[in-house]
Scaffold this motif. Structure first.
Motif, PDB file in Angstrom:
ATOM      1  N   ALA A 134       0.832  -1.200   0.000  1.00  0.00           N
ATOM      2  CA  ALA A 134       0.000   0.000   0.000  1.00  0.00           C
ATOM      3  C   ALA A 134       0.864   1.247   0.000  1.00  0.00           C
ATOM      4  O   ALA A 134       0.556   2.227  -0.707  1.00  0.00           O
ATOM      5  N   ASP A 135       1.968   1.248   0.771  1.00  0.00           N
ATOM      6  CA  ASP A 135       2.862   2.411   0.774  1.00  0.00           C
ATOM      7  C   ASP A 135       3.518   2.579  -0.588  1.00  0.00           C
ATOM      8  O   ASP A 135       3.697   3.730  -1.055  1.00  0.00           O
ATOM      9  N   ALA A 136       3.892   1.480  -1.233  1.00  0.00           N
ATOM     10  CA  ALA A 136       4.517   1.575  -2.566  1.00  0.00           C
ATOM     11  C   ALA A 136       3.552   2.140  -3.592  1.00  0.00           C
ATOM     12  O   ALA A 136       3.938   2.967  -4.435  1.00  0.00           O
ATOM     13  N   GLU A 137       2.320   1.772  -3.500  1.00  0.00           N
ATOM     14  CA  GLU A 137       1.311   2.302  -4.413  1.00  0.00           C
ATOM     15  C   GLU A 137       1.096   3.790  -4.170  1.00  0.00           C
ATOM     16  O   GLU A 137       0.923   4.571  -5.117  1.00  0.00           O
ATOM     17  N   THR A 138       1.153   4.194  -2.886  1.00  0.00           N
ATOM     18  CA  THR A 138       0.973   5.614  -2.566  1.00  0.00           C
ATOM     19  C   THR A 138       2.129   6.432  -3.103  1.00  0.00           C
ATOM     20  O   THR A 138       1.939   7.523  -3.676  1.00  0.00           O
ATOM     21  N   VAL A 139       3.379   5.941  -2.909  1.00  0.00           N
ATOM     22  CA  VAL A 139       4.563   6.636  -3.427  1.00  0.00           C
ATOM     23  C   VAL A 139       4.505   6.747  -4.941  1.00  0.00           C
ATOM     24  O   VAL A 139       4.828   7.780  -5.536  1.00  0.00           O
ATOM     25  N   LYS A 140       4.066   5.684  -5.580  1.00  0.00           N
ATOM     26  CA  LYS A 140       3.975   5.680  -7.056  1.00  0.00           C
ATOM     27  C   LYS A 140       2.944   6.690  -7.542  1.00  0.00           C
ATOM     28  O   LYS A 140       3.163   7.414  -8.529  1.00  0.00           O
ATOM     29  N   ALA A 141       1.832   6.794  -6.840  1.00  0.00           N
ATOM     30  CA  ALA A 141       0.795   7.734  -7.235  1.00  0.00           C
ATOM     31  C   ALA A 141       1.255   9.168  -7.042  1.00  0.00           C
ATOM     32  O   ALA A 141       0.984  10.052  -7.874  1.00  0.00           O
ATOM     33  N   ARG A 142       1.983   9.467  -5.905  1.00  0.00           N
ATOM     34  CA  ARG A 142       2.493  10.820  -5.677  1.00  0.00           C
ATOM     35  C   ARG A 142       3.521  11.193  -6.731  1.00  0.00           C
ATOM     36  O   ARG A 142       3.541  12.343  -7.208  1.00  0.00           O
ATOM     37  N   ALA A 143       4.373  10.267  -7.061  1.00  0.00           N
ATOM     38  CA  ALA A 143       5.393  10.539  -8.105  1.00  0.00           C
ATOM     39  C   ALA A 143       4.731  10.849  -9.437  1.00  0.00           C
ATOM     40  O   ALA A 143       5.178  11.734 -10.175  1.00  0.00           O
ATOM     41  N   TRP A 144       3.681  10.152  -9.730  1.00  0.00           N
ATOM     42  CA  TRP A 144       2.968  10.405 -11.004  1.00  0.00           C
ATOM     43  C   TRP A 144       2.285  11.768 -10.984  1.00  0.00           C
ATOM     44  O   TRP A 144       2.287  12.489 -11.994  1.00  0.00           O
ATOM     45  N   ASP A 145       1.751  12.174  -9.837  1.00  0.00           N
ATOM     46  CA  ASP A 145       1.118  13.481  -9.727  1.00  0.00           C
ATOM     47  C   ASP A 145       2.159  14.585  -9.875  1.00  0.00           C
ATOM     48  O   ASP A 145       1.914  15.611 -10.546  1.00  0.00           O
ATOM     49  N   GLU A 146       3.341  14.424  -9.246  1.00  0.00           N
ATOM     50  CA  GLU A 146       4.403  15.421  -9.370  1.00  0.00           C
ATOM     51  C   GLU A 146       4.883  15.510 -10.816  1.00  0.00           C
ATOM     52  O   GLU A 146       5.178  16.614 -11.307  1.00  0.00           O
ATOM     53  N   PHE A 147       4.961  14.397 -11.502  1.00  0.00           N
ATOM     54  CA  PHE A 147       5.401  14.405 -12.904  1.00  0.00           C
ATOM     55  C   PHE A 147       4.405  15.177 -13.781  1.00  0.00           C
ATOM     56  O   PHE A 147       4.803  15.956 -14.660  1.00  0.00           O
ATOM     57  N   LYS A 148       3.089  14.996 -13.546  1.00  0.00           N
ATOM     58  CA  LYS A 148       2.097  15.700 -14.335  1.00  0.00           C
ATOM     59  C   LYS A 148       2.125  17.205 -14.055  1.00  0.00           C
ATOM     60  O   LYS A 148       1.858  18.012 -14.945  1.00  0.00           O
ATOM     61  N   GLU A 149       2.472  17.609 -12.770  1.00  0.00           N
ATOM     62  CA  GLU A 149       2.572  19.033 -12.472  1.00  0.00           C
ATOM     63  C   GLU A 149       3.765  19.655 -13.149  1.00  0.00           C
ATOM     64  O   GLU A 149       3.706  20.801 -13.618  1.00  0.00           O
ATOM     65  N   ASP A 150       4.873  18.943 -13.193  1.00  0.00           N
ATOM     66  CA  ASP A 150       6.083  19.469 -13.838  1.00  0.00           C
ATOM     67  C   ASP A 150       5.985  19.443 -15.349  1.00  0.00           C
ATOM     68  O   ASP A 150       6.669  20.222 -16.041  1.00  0.00           O
ATOM     69  N   ASN A 151       5.207  18.593 -15.866  1.00  0.00           N
ATOM     70  CA  ASN A 151       5.072  18.440 -17.341  1.00  0.00           C
ATOM     71  C   ASN A 151       3.592  18.541 -17.715  1.00  0.00           C
ATOM     72  O   ASN A 151       2.895  17.525 -17.854  1.00  0.00           O
ATOM     73  N   PRO A 152       3.094  19.785 -17.830  1.00  0.00           N
ATOM     74  CA  PRO A 152       1.655  19.911 -18.206  1.00  0.00           C
ATOM     75  C   PRO A 152       1.395  19.328 -19.588  1.00  0.00           C
ATOM     76  O   PRO A 152       2.329  19.174 -20.397  1.00  0.00           O
ATOM     77  N   LYS A 153       0.131  19.091 -19.882  1.00  0.00           N
ATOM     78  CA  LYS A 153      -0.248  18.467 -21.138  1.00  0.00           C
ATOM     79  C   LYS A 153       0.058  19.393 -22.312  1.00  0.00           C
ATOM     80  O   LYS A 153      -0.302  20.556 -22.323  1.00  0.00           O
ATOM     81  N   GLY A 154       0.806  18.888 -23.283  1.00  0.00           N
ATOM     82  CA  GLY A 154       1.153  19.651 -24.478  1.00  0.00           C
ATOM     83  C   GLY A 154       2.460  20.368 -24.394  1.00  0.00           C
ATOM     84  O   GLY A 154       2.866  21.027 -25.357  1.00  0.00           O
ATOM     85  N   SER A 155       3.131  20.269 -23.266  1.00  0.00           N
ATOM     86  CA  SER A 155       4.386  21.022 -23.124  1.00  0.00           C
ATOM     87  C   SER A 155       5.509  20.437 -23.953  1.00  0.00           C
ATOM     88  O   SER A 155       6.465  21.119 -24.291  1.00  0.00           O
ATOM     89  N   GLY A 156       5.416  19.198 -24.328  1.00  0.00           N
ATOM     90  CA  GLY A 156       6.490  18.583 -25.107  1.00  0.00           C
ATOM     91  C   GLY A 156       6.371  18.819 -26.601  1.00  0.00           C
ATOM     92  O   GLY A 156       7.301  18.537 -27.350  1.00  0.00           O
ATOM     93  N   ASN A 157       5.240  19.330 -27.087  1.00  0.00           N
ATOM     94  CA  ASN A 157       5.020  19.530 -28.530  1.00  0.00           C
ATOM     95  C   ASN A 157       5.468  20.936 -28.884  1.00  0.00           C
ATOM     96  O   ASN A 157       4.716  21.910 -28.806  1.00  0.00           O
ATOM     97  N   THR A 158       6.740  21.123 -29.259  1.00  0.00           N
ATOM     98  CA  THR A 158       7.306  22.437 -29.548  1.00  0.00           C
ATOM     99  C   THR A 158       7.644  22.605 -31.009  1.00  0.00           C
ATOM    100  O   THR A 158       8.333  23.550 -31.376  1.00  0.00           O
ATOM    101  N   LEU A 159       7.198  21.712 -31.876  1.00  0.00           N
ATOM    102  CA  LEU A 159       7.623  21.767 -33.279  1.00  0.00           C
ATOM    103  C   LEU A 159       6.818  22.803 -34.061  1.00  0.00           C
ATOM    104  O   LEU A 159       7.375  23.503 -34.920  1.00  0.00           O
ATOM    105  N   ASN A 160       5.501  22.889 -33.819  1.00  0.00           N
ATOM    106  CA  ASN A 160       4.656  23.725 -34.663  1.00  0.00           C
ATOM    107  C   ASN A 160       4.240  25.021 -33.968  1.00  0.00           C
ATOM    108  O   ASN A 160       3.188  25.569 -34.275  1.00  0.00           O
ATOM    109  N   ARG A 161       4.975  25.469 -33.018  1.00  0.00           N
ATOM    110  CA  ARG A 161       4.645  26.741 -32.351  1.00  0.00           C
ATOM    111  C   ARG A 161       5.238  27.930 -33.131  1.00  0.00           C
ATOM    112  O   ARG A 161       6.328  27.842 -33.646  1.00  0.00           O
ATOM    113  N   GLY A 162       4.460  29.050 -33.172  1.00  0.00           N
ATOM    114  CA  GLY A 162       4.875  30.204 -33.951  1.00  0.00           C
ATOM    115  C   GLY A 162       6.000  30.986 -33.295  1.00  0.00           C
ATOM    116  O   GLY A 162       6.298  30.837 -32.132  1.00  0.00           O
TER     117      GLY A 162
END
Length: 354
Positions: free
Chosen positions: A326-354
């Motif tokens: 249960a603790d491992a699942e909690t740590v994994k979920a927090r890590a995934w939440d921190e990753f989504k905060e640091d990398n918002p959706k669409g931030s990696g697509n920089t090819l077609n920006r003006g």
């Protein structure tokens, strides 16, 4: 003792009684109806022979020269034509031509005695000019044709009403010659009216029959009795077989003429067996395997995953007593939440920006 020849009055009375009996019959295809019809036709034909022998109607006579009692014999050819049209079976074209000839004799007799009205006399001239395409109304103007049909319908209805009124008191007709004469002339006018309608129908039916393909010649080399035995049919054409033989399924007569032209519709098939198999087939596709056979086939092809595990998509029930997991699942979920905060959706697509 020899039988005395019947008079015209006796023959006509007998023919009229048979005709009225036929008009009250409803089954025109029965053998009894056709026998009575033939007897009535023969009686009317005998009336015509007697009338010709005694020279009942002279060519140099007018309407005033014909007695009121003899006027009833003028529509004999009309009655004969009406009965001929009721014959079923045989050569329909010959019956139509025979009836048309009787109608023509009836109209010519009236025309010679000056009985036809001006409108009916003009129709007779029109008919004699174009027998095969005769029509009582215009064939090109639809509105004029409709008006003519309505006018003739109203005229026929009025004639029938007048004729019924004159027939209500037969005793008065015997003592009043003028009333009897008016009755006979009204009946003749109604017969003329219906004659032109029948001539128009005959012309149309003959045109349709002319477009029909010719009937194939009968095969005289084949014994009819042998064909019935091969088809398991009796003398009355009845058979207990549910499947007809191929010769009857494909239709009578040859498919192609001697010069290669098709005589009737046909379908090209790869074999005679295919035609026989397709006779009693349903009009929808039937299943080729059962449900169990289908599931087994899907398992063999890998379309069905069994046994659980991650690939099955079934999440196992969590164990509440396993705190480390249960603790491992909690740590994994927090890590995934921190990753989504640091990398918002669409931030990696920089090819077609003006």
């Amino acid at each position: 003792m020899e039988e005395q020849p019947k008079t015209l009055r006796g023959l006509f009375t007998e023919a009229e009684a048979k005709r009225q009996e036929i008009e009250l019959s409803w089954n025109s295809n029965s053998a009894t109806f056709q026998e009575n019809l033939s007897a009535a036709i023969a009686t009317y034909e005998e009336c015509l022979k007697v009338a010709d022998q005694v020279s009942l109607f002279s060519l140099n006579e007018t309407l005033d020269d014909v007695s009121s009692g003899d006027l009833q014999y003028m529509p004999i050819n009309y009655y004969l034509a009406e009965l001929i049209l009721k014959i079923t079976g045989g050569d329909r074209k010959s019956y139509l031509q025979r009836a048309r000839a009787s109608y023509e004799r009836f109209l010519r007799l009236l025309d010679l005695h000056g009985i036809l009205s001006k409108a009916d006399a003009r129709l007779l001239e029109k008919y004699l000019d174009s027998r095969d395409s005769f029509s009582t109304a215009s064939a090109t103007d639809a509105a004029a044709r409709r008006e003519t049909k309505i006018s003739r319908f109203k005229g026929e209805k009025e004639l029938k009403r007048k004729l019924e009124y004159l027939r209500r008191n037969p005793a008065a007709l015997e003592n009043d010659d003028s009333a009897l004469r008016q009755l006979q002339l009204t009946n003749i006018t109604l017969c003329v009216h219906q004659t032109y309608q029948s001539l128009e129908s005959i012309a149309q039916e003959l045109q349709i029959l002319a477009l029909a393909p010719p009937a194939p010649p009968p095969d005289l080399s084949q014994d009819p009795g042998d064909s019935r035995q091969r088809d398991d049919r009796g003398l009355d054409g009845y058979s207990e077989r549910l499947d007809a033989p191929m010769s009857r399924l494909s239709g009578p007569g040859p498919i192609l003429s001697s010069d290669g032209k098709p005589l009737r519709p046909f379908t090209l098939l790869d074999s005679r067996q295919r035609l026989q198999q397709g006779v009693f087939r349903p009009d929808h596709n039937l299943p080729t395997m059962t449900i169990d056979e289908y599931l087994e086939e899907e398992k063999r092809r890998g379309g069905i995953i069994g046994g659980g595990g991650e690939q099955s998509g079934i999440r196992p029930e969590p164990d509440e007593d396993n705190f480390e997991k249960a603790d491992a699942e909690t740590v994994k979920a927090r890590a995934w939440d921190e990753f989504k905060e640091d990398n918002p959706k669409g931030s990696g697509n920089t090819l077609n920006r003006g």
